[in-house]
Design an enzyme around this catalytic site. Structure first.
Site, PDB file in Angstrom:
ATOM      1  N   SER A 124       0.831  -1.205   0.000  1.00 23.37           N
ATOM      2  CA  SER A 124       0.000   0.000   0.000  1.00 23.37           C
ATOM      3  C   SER A 124       0.861   1.248   0.000  1.00 23.37           C
ATOM      4  O   SER A 124       1.965   1.254   0.544  1.00 23.37           O
ATOM      5  CB  SER A 124      -0.901  -0.011   1.252  1.00 23.37           C
ATOM      6  N   TYR A 148      -1.091  -0.181  10.582  1.00 17.27           N
ATOM      7  CA  TYR A 148      -1.445  -0.846   9.310  1.00 17.27           C
ATOM      8  C   TYR A 148      -0.306  -0.667   8.303  1.00 17.27           C
ATOM      9  O   TYR A 148       0.201  -1.640   7.750  1.00 17.27           O
ATOM     10  CB  TYR A 148      -2.757  -0.287   8.746  1.00 17.27           C
ATOM     11  N   LYS A 152       2.490  -3.455   6.682  1.00 15.38           N
ATOM     12  CA  LYS A 152       2.757  -3.672   5.265  1.00 15.38           C
ATOM     13  C   LYS A 152       4.260  -3.541   4.995  1.00 15.38           C
ATOM     14  O   LYS A 152       4.849  -4.339   4.265  1.00 15.38           O
ATOM     15  CB  LYS A 152       1.983  -2.649   4.414  1.00 15.38           C
TER      16      LYS A 152
HETATM   17  C1  WQD Z   1      -9.475   9.525   0.799  1.00 13.24           C
HETATM   18  C2  WQD Z   1      -9.755  11.009   0.987  1.00 13.24           C
HETATM   19  C3  WQD Z   1      -9.984  11.660   3.286  1.00 13.24           C
HETATM   20  C4  WQD Z   1     -13.685   9.369   3.943  1.00 13.24           C
HETATM   21  C5  WQD Z   1      -6.670   4.633   2.896  1.00 13.24           C
HETATM   22  C6  WQD Z   1      -5.557   3.828   3.466  1.00 13.24           C
HETATM   23  C7  WQD Z   1      -4.742   3.220   2.362  1.00 13.24           C
HETATM   24  C8  WQD Z   1      -5.638   2.440   1.427  1.00 13.24           C
HETATM   25  C9  WQD Z   1      -6.746   3.330   0.894  1.00 13.24           C
HETATM   26  C10 WQD Z   1      -5.578   0.110   2.041  1.00 13.24           C
HETATM   27  C11 WQD Z   1      -8.981  11.618   2.152  1.00 13.24           C
HETATM   28  C12 WQD Z   1     -11.298  11.854   2.535  1.00 13.24           C
HETATM   29  C13 WQD Z   1     -12.554   9.925   3.367  1.00 13.24           C
HETATM   30  C14 WQD Z   1     -14.747  10.203   4.362  1.00 13.24           C
HETATM   31  C15 WQD Z   1     -13.503  12.112   3.588  1.00 13.24           C
HETATM   32  N1  WQD Z   1      -6.193   1.322   2.071  1.00 13.24           N
HETATM   33  N2  WQD Z   1     -12.472  11.271   3.188  1.00 13.24           N
HETATM   34  N3  WQD Z   1     -14.611  11.563   4.164  1.00 13.24           N
HETATM   35  O1  WQD Z   1      -7.008   7.614   3.614  1.00 13.24           O
HETATM   36  O2  WQD Z   1      -6.211   8.005   1.221  1.00 13.24           O
HETATM   37  O3  WQD Z   1      -6.144   5.717   2.160  1.00 13.24           O
HETATM   38  O4  WQD Z   1      -7.456   3.825   2.045  1.00 13.24           O
HETATM   39  O5  WQD Z   1      -4.585  -0.192   1.450  1.00 13.24           O
HETATM   40  O6  WQD Z   1      -3.793   2.349   2.915  1.00 13.24           O
HETATM   41  O7  WQD Z   1      -4.692   4.694   4.189  1.00 13.24           O
HETATM   42  O8  WQD Z   1      -8.332   6.754   1.627  1.00 13.24           O
HETATM   43  O9  WQD Z   1     -10.717   6.803   1.068  1.00 13.24           O
HETATM   44  O10 WQD Z   1     -10.028   6.885   3.519  1.00 13.24           O
HETATM   45  O11 WQD Z   1      -9.648   8.882   2.064  1.00 13.24           O
HETATM   46  O12 WQD Z   1     -13.413  13.348   3.423  1.00 13.24           O
HETATM   47  O13 WQD Z   1     -15.804   9.766   4.922  1.00 13.24           O
HETATM   48  O14 WQD Z   1     -11.137  11.195   1.301  1.00 13.24           O
HETATM   49  O15 WQD Z   1      -9.737  12.736   4.183  1.00 13.24           O
HETATM   50  O16 WQD Z   1      -8.629  12.952   1.780  1.00 13.24           O
HETATM   51  P1  WQD Z   1      -6.888   7.133   2.214  1.00 13.24           P
HETATM   52  P2  WQD Z   1      -9.755   7.271   2.108  1.00 13.24           P
END
Ligand code: WQD
Length: 343
Positions: A124, A148, A152
């Site tokens: 990741s 997490y 990885k």
């Molecule tokens: C994306 C953007 C949030 C939810 C994570 C893990 C990564 C991978 C993918 C496994 C950010 C914003 C999110 C919400 C929001 N997983 N957001 N409201 O954090 O980039 O990555 O998931 O491998 O390892 O770290 O993905 O989809 O959680 O967030 O505003 O309800 O959307 O702040 O900017 P992230 P995400």
């Protein structure tokens, strides 16, 4: 090739099983259904018109792994099984290290005992932590900021060290693929992302707002140094990701050593751009509220995807419109995921 897919009933696992089968490979699935459902594999079989040998259990079960390698002539392993919620990992680090690290160690030991030397590992972009700049290149510093991401990175290092140690004898072939943000669904609408409980990730949350399961989206901050103040990420269509796995396996099978690739599109999309795209694709209003930043979030995270293109001859091809349209087709057809229909 005959490929053991751990976590094969999961979101990335199911899509990769489809891509492997449609590329002419055979698939054997190991899954404990802790974060997935057997119905997902029934859908994979429906899409591919093939049955899949399934072993129900844990990757950390050495006896089960020994049985699988004895009964199935496995040529390579794709290892997706693992826990992946950042917030949960902060609350339950020991579970993450056992489930993600110890289990992977048991898998690699079982592979080596069985003479299976090719492993494709689901890593990741979280291993990079908060990058000093974007786009992110594979040789950037690795500084995960949560258990997490550290789990990885630990598995990556185990693979790297095992490749080095076996170089002179039965050269282990470790193919490490660092995902950015997988989204979307297979065009059939039969398989897709079906998170348990409240979605941690943006796209499934938006999808559940669109289909009426959630009232509104909380946008975690609009004061980041980005084009519209909201977080920017590299969203990659899950079918592109799956095809990248097949390409990596086909290009590197038979090699030895440790190979690391970013699997991303190379471009960033903001939260509000995603909301707008989803509203356009679904024809649904996506109510949202700006709230405080989420702890641990970074402003921008997107890939330099050139190494995968140069070495594997692979690049993501599907656009944002494909991502949101396919997600909506899956979510609107299966409002409650795999438990919503008996198709
Ligand atoms: C994306 C953007 C949030 C939810 C994570 C893990 C990564 C991978 C993918 C496994 C950010 C914003 C999110 C919400 C929001 N997983 N957001 N409201 O954090 O980039 O990555 O998931 O491998 O390892 O770290 O993905 O989809 O959680 O967030 O505003 O309800 O959307 O702040 O900017 P992230 P995400």
């Amino acid at each position: 090739m005959r490929v053991l897919v751990t976590g094969g009933a999961g979101y990335i696992g199911t899509h990769t099983c489809v891509a492997l089968l449609q590329a002419g490979h055979q698939v054997v699935v190991l899954d404990n259904f802790s974060n997935s459902q057997p119905q997902a594999l029934a859908r994979v079989q429906q899409i591919c018109a093939q049955t899949l040998p399934l072993y129900r259990g844990d990757v950390g079960d050495a006896a089960l792994l020994q049985q699988i390698f004895a009964e199935q002539q496995i040529d390579a392993v794709m290892h997706f099984a693992g826990a992946k919620a950042v917030g949960e990992s902060v609350a339950q680090p020991l579970f993450y290290y056992r489930n993600n690290v110890t289990a992977s160690l048991t898998l690699i030991e079982a592979m080596s005992a069985a003479g299976v030397t090719t492993l494709v590992f689901s890593s990741s972009a979280t291993v990079y932590g908060d990058p000093h700049q974007v786009p992110i290149v594979e040789d950037f510093p690795l500084a995960p900021t949560n258990p997490y991401g550290r789990s990885k990175l630990m598995v990556e290092q185990i693979i790297r060290d095992h490749c080095t140690a076996t170089h002179a004898t039965h050269g282990f072939n470790g193919i490490i693929l660092r995902y950015f943000n997988p989204v979307g669904a297979h065009p059939s609408g039969l398989i897709g992302e079906d998170p348990h409980g409240i979605p941690n990730n943006l796209m499934p949350f938006i999808a559940q707002v669109a289909v009426g399961r959630r009232r509104e989206l909380s946008v975690f901050g609009d004061d980041y140094p980005t084009l519209d103040g909201t977080g920017v990420r590299d969203y990659i269509h899950v079918c592109d990701l799956a095809e990248g796995h097949v390409r990596a396996l086909e290009q590197l099978h038979g090699r030895q050593g440790c190979h690391v690739f970013n699997l991303g599109t190379g471009s960033g999309i903001s939260v509000l751009q995603m909301v707008q795209a989803y509203a356009a694709a679904s024809g649904c209003d996506i109510p949202y509220r700006i709230v405080a930043r989420r702890a641990g979030d970074v402003a921008q995270c997107f890939a330099d995807a050139s190494l995968a293109q140069e070495v594997l001859g692979w690049q993501a091809s599907r656009k944002l419109t494909d991502m949101v349209a396919s997600s909506w087709r899956w979510q609107s057809t299966n409002p409650h995921g795999y438990s919503s229909t008996t198709v």
